[in-house]
Design an enzyme around this catalytic site. Structure first.
Site, PDB file in Angstrom:
ATOM      1  N   SER A 713      10.354 -11.024  10.222  1.00 44.91           N
ATOM      2  CA  SER A 713       9.215 -10.294  10.788  1.00 44.91           C
ATOM      3  C   SER A 713       9.561  -9.498  12.048  1.00 44.91           C
ATOM      4  CB  SER A 713       8.073 -11.258  11.094  1.00 44.91           C
ATOM      5  OG  SER A 713       8.469 -12.193  12.064  1.00 44.91           O
ATOM      6  N   LYS A 756      -0.058 -15.164  15.517  1.00 44.48           N
ATOM      7  CA  LYS A 756       0.588 -14.081  16.292  1.00 44.48           C
ATOM      8  C   LYS A 756      -0.443 -13.274  17.070  1.00 44.48           C
ATOM      9  CE  LYS A 756       4.539 -13.697  13.152  1.00 44.48           C
ATOM     10  NZ  LYS A 756       5.278 -12.868  12.187  1.00 44.48           N
TER      11      LYS A 756
END
Length: 831
Positions: A713, A756
């Site tokens: 990511s 996140k």
């Protein structure tokens, strides 16, 4: 010379033995025909029929043949008297028997007090030995040791001790009388100790046998008396039988219990096996077979309990209420199996307790952290000493009902070793198709767990085996927002810590400003565990100030500190009675009113926090992340929630080397290589020469260097940092990003979006760059977060650079060669 076996002949001792070997018979006949003297030496191995000279001890005894008698089987019975010890010089084989040349040794004894003391000690010890031994006649032995020669005394005592052949041979080989007497004294000490221990054990065993016989006799007598009185033979066996019939066991379990009870009746009451059978029956009766708790199925009540115990977590509460609704509609519902997954401190364990409270069930908790033995789940078989049922059955006994809420805490922290895999044993427990016939190794009968409401908790899923995950309904709990933390603190944490530290509302007050500063500056977590700890820290410091102001101990009271006193109930207000018997409250003393007026009242604000806890531990991240060249803020997922990571890139002269530091994993290193390949194919659009990489080295670093990092990511973050370093265009510091990159510049979706985004919001970042395909995951994000953030969903790396860089990149003029090598952006590609 005659070799002898299993016996050692000592000087001055009369010893009978039987001679049967041909060589020994010939040696005996030769001695009888001469002066009747023969040299007797013990052979090393008694099983050897024809020993060689080197298989016979070199030290033996010269003996006189006192008497010999030929037996009917051809053997000769001999009585010999030892004369003196001797050592073999040489051995010759003559006409089928040994003839030995031996050397004798004359010993000189110096009389003195030491020798007299040693002689008296040996005599005393031998008298004790004879008294303890059951094989020796006391009068005969005492008469035998009344000698003046210390050497003869040592030989006499040594010959009558219960020693091994090797120990007796050792005594025989000591020629010096004083040394021999000393060694005999040492051996006597050891043998007396052995006999004392043996006699003690025999006495204990005898007493136990007498007690068992006495109890058996009295029990039989009681039975006879009761029978005579017409009361029958009611005993504990009758009680056990009634309990078995009333327990509500399954048919197989009841049959097994009756069979075990029948075996128990036939066993002696004091035998070890009867204890094992009795314990087994007690466990069978202790487990709940039919007793269950009446379940509360009122959804409004359950909703109220969940709301009163936990703030937020709306989606989680909805899932739990859905389960409860199904249980109300189904007549015989099977037990539910949920798994709460989330970072520490978000309330997984307390949520399970609230479920039990909302449904009116009993609550039991089993911590599986560090469990690595399969027997912890299924128990040990009864063949093992000290065997017990597994923790599942033990917890069911503790619950006392067959339908409790059963929490399996830290299910992701189990491990395996040579003793088995406990997670594999849980497959049966957590499978609704199997757990109605769960079989514990100790009980060895089927037990129904289908009505148990199982709730497992875990921080991560990847350590839980796939088959075990498949048996559970996974419910994810993400971290809290700052507003949710503030509400949780006001509603739950602050009152709890006030009570724990003995403060009341008048003595401490947390202002909204102070609470916000405590959350932002002193904690940085997904849950509220550290927040509760810091609130407790503040309350303890305030409590100290209160005590320092109100301290009234006199020197006399301080001097009495440490004295043991009994607790007595302490009442603030005493009640008395007037003449008309109406109760009145006594007025507080002037001293107490004076102290209470001095008690401080602390308002916890930003200034107070700095005074109590020191300067803030965490700074505002917006001030930290200024626009810099080669530095990009990324988002990461961890086991304890989300976090932010700054990816740094630096360019220097070199030969095209790409250096990666920061303890990056294989997948993250591959993401950096994919980003580099994308930049090389898009060099002209980025204003870079085609061969820029040949003369430059690129160093990519992801702090903190000691923490391992991995995953795809960070792809667009890495590509943005390298692009910024190559083009010398700063990256915006108020923006964070996450997404996987391909070599063609396409942005792929990532996981852990909620964690996140919460991490970015916690760190003061309000604009994000996210993969377009993750737009569907926004339904799980709190509305307050979505309203407070600007979200940019992208499909290609070109879109990322337009948003993240301070200004657009100026491309180089396209030449024919560049047109052939330049890769078009993904959004311009067509089939």
């Amino acid at each position: 010379m005659m070799p002898i076996r299993d016996v050692v002949i000592f000087p001055h001792m009369m010893t009978p033995f039987v001679v049967g070997r041909d060589s020994s018979v010939r040696a005996l006949e030769e001695a009888l025909s001469a002066d009747k003297k023969i040299f007797l030496a013990t052979q090393h191995d008694a099983s050897v029929d024809d020993p060689r000279p080197d298989e016979i001890y070199s030290v033996g005894t010269i003996a006189n043949i006192v008497q010999s008698l030929k037996l009917s089987d051809g053997n000769i019975k001999v009585l010999v008297e030892g004369v003196e010890r001797a050592r073999v010089v040489s051995v010759a084989n003559e006409e089928g028997f040994f003839r030995a040349t031996v050397r004798t040794f004359a010993s000189r004894i110096d009389a003195g007090s030491h020798l007299e003391t040693l002689t008296n000690r040996v005599t005393t010890l031998f008298e004790q030995y004879v008294k303890l031994s059951q094989n020796l006649n006391y009068e005969t032995m005492i008469a035998a040791i009344k000698v003046d020669d210390p050497g003869k005394l040592a030989d006499t005592v040594g010959a009558n001790l219960q020693l091994t052949i090797e120990e007796k041979q050792e005594l025989l080989e000591i020629f010096d009388p004083v040394d021999r007497l000393t060694r005999v004294a040492e051996m006597l000490d050891i043998e007396i100790e052995k006999l004392s221990v043996d006699r003690s054990i025999q006495g204990r065993v005898k007493r136990q046998m007498e007690r068992a016989q006495k109890e058996y006799y009295l029990n039989e007598k009681i039975k006879a008396i009761q029978k005579e009185l017409g009361r029958g033979e009611k005993s504990e066996f009758d009680d056990l039988k009634k309990k078995i019939d009333a327990a509500g066991m399954s048919k197989d379990a009841q049959e097994k219990a009756h069979a075990e009870l029948k075996r128990l009746e036939q066993m002696p009451p004091m035998s070890a096996e009867s204890t094992v059978s009795r314990n087994y029956l007690e466990w069978l009766l202790a487990v709940p077979w039919k007793k269950k708790t009446r379940e509360i199925r009122d959804l409004k009540f359950a909703h109220g309990v969940l709301d009163s115990d936990h703030y937020g977590l709306e989606k989680i509460k909805e899932r739990i209420l859905e389960f409860l609704a199904v249980r109300r509609l189904v007549k015989n519902p099977k037990g539910s199996i949920l798994c709460f997954v989330g970072p520490p401190g978000v309330g997984k364990t307390s949520l399970g307790m609230s479920v039990a409270k909302a449904t009116g069930r009993k609550f039991v908790r089993l911590s599986l952290g560090g469990v690595r033995d399969e027997a912890e789940i299924r128990g040990h078989r009864r063949t093992y000493i000290g065997a017990l049922p597994g923790q599942i059955i033990q917890s069911m006994k503790k619950a006392g009902t067959k339908n409790p809420v059963f929490m399996l805490d830290e299910i992701d922290k189990m491990s395996t070793d040579f003793r088995g895999d406990p997670s594999a044993a849980l497959l049966e427990v957590l499978d609704p198709a199997q757990n109605f016939m769960f079989q514990d190794h100790y009980l060895d009968v089927e037990y129904d767990l289908s009505e148990v409401f199982f709730i497992a908790t875990a921080n991560v899923l990847h350590t839980i085996p796939g088959p075990l995950q498949d048996r559970m309904e996974v419910i994810r709990l993400s971290g809290y927002t700052e507003l949710e933390k503030a509400e949780i603190a006001k509603t739950f944490l602050i009152p709890k810590q006030k009570t724990a530290t003995g403060l009341d509302d008048a003595q401490v007050e947390f202002t909204p400003e102070g609470l916000g500063a405590l959350i932002q500056g002193y904690t940085r977590e997904s849950g509220v565990r550290n927040l509760e700890r810091e609130i407790g820290n503040v309350c303890r410091k305030i409590a100290r100030k209160v005590v320092e102001v109100s301290a009234t101990d006199t020197p006399e009271e301080i001097a009495k500190a440490g004295e043991v006193i009994e607790d007595a109930p302490i009442a603030k207000k005493k009640k008395g009675k007037k003449k008309d018997d109406k109760p009145v409250e006594e007025a507080a003393s002037p001293e107490i009113e004076k102290i209470e007026s001095k008690l401080p009242s602390v308002s916890v604000n930003l200034a107070t926090l700095t005074e109590l806890l020191g300067p803030p531990r965490f700074r505002d991240s917006i001030a930290d992340h200024k626009n810099e060249v080669g530095a990009t803020v990324g988002l990461a997922w961890t086991e304890v929630g989300g976090s932010i990571l700054t990816t740094e890139a630096a360019v220097m002269e070199g030969r095209g080397k790409l250096t990666l530091t920061g303890k990056l994993g294989d997948v993250m290193q591959e993401s950096a290589q994919a980003a580099m390949s994308y930049l090389r194919t898009r060099s002209h659009s980025l204003g870079l020469a085609r061969d820029f990489y040949r003369h430059l080295d690129i160093h990519l670093h992801v702090p903190e260097g000691a923490i391992p990092k991995d995953g795809p990511s960070a792809g667009i973050t890495i590509a943005t940092s390298i692009t910024s370093a190559l083009t010398n265009i700063p990256v915006r510091g108020d923006i964070a990003m996450t997404g996987e990159i391909t070599v063609r510049g396409k942005v792929l979706p990532i996981g852990g979006l909620k964690e996140k985004m919460l991490a970015a919001h916690r760190n003061g970042i309000h604009e994000l760059v996210l993969p377009k395909e993750n737009e569907k995951d926004l339904y799980d994000i709190p509305e307050v977060i979505k309203k407070d953030m600007k979200l940019n969903f992208v499909e290609s790396m070109d879109e990322v650079l337009k948003i993240a860089l301070e200004r657009e990149v100026t491309p180089l003029p396209l030449t024919p060669a560049a047109v052939q090598t330049e890769t078009r952006p993904v959004d311009d590609m067509t089939h």
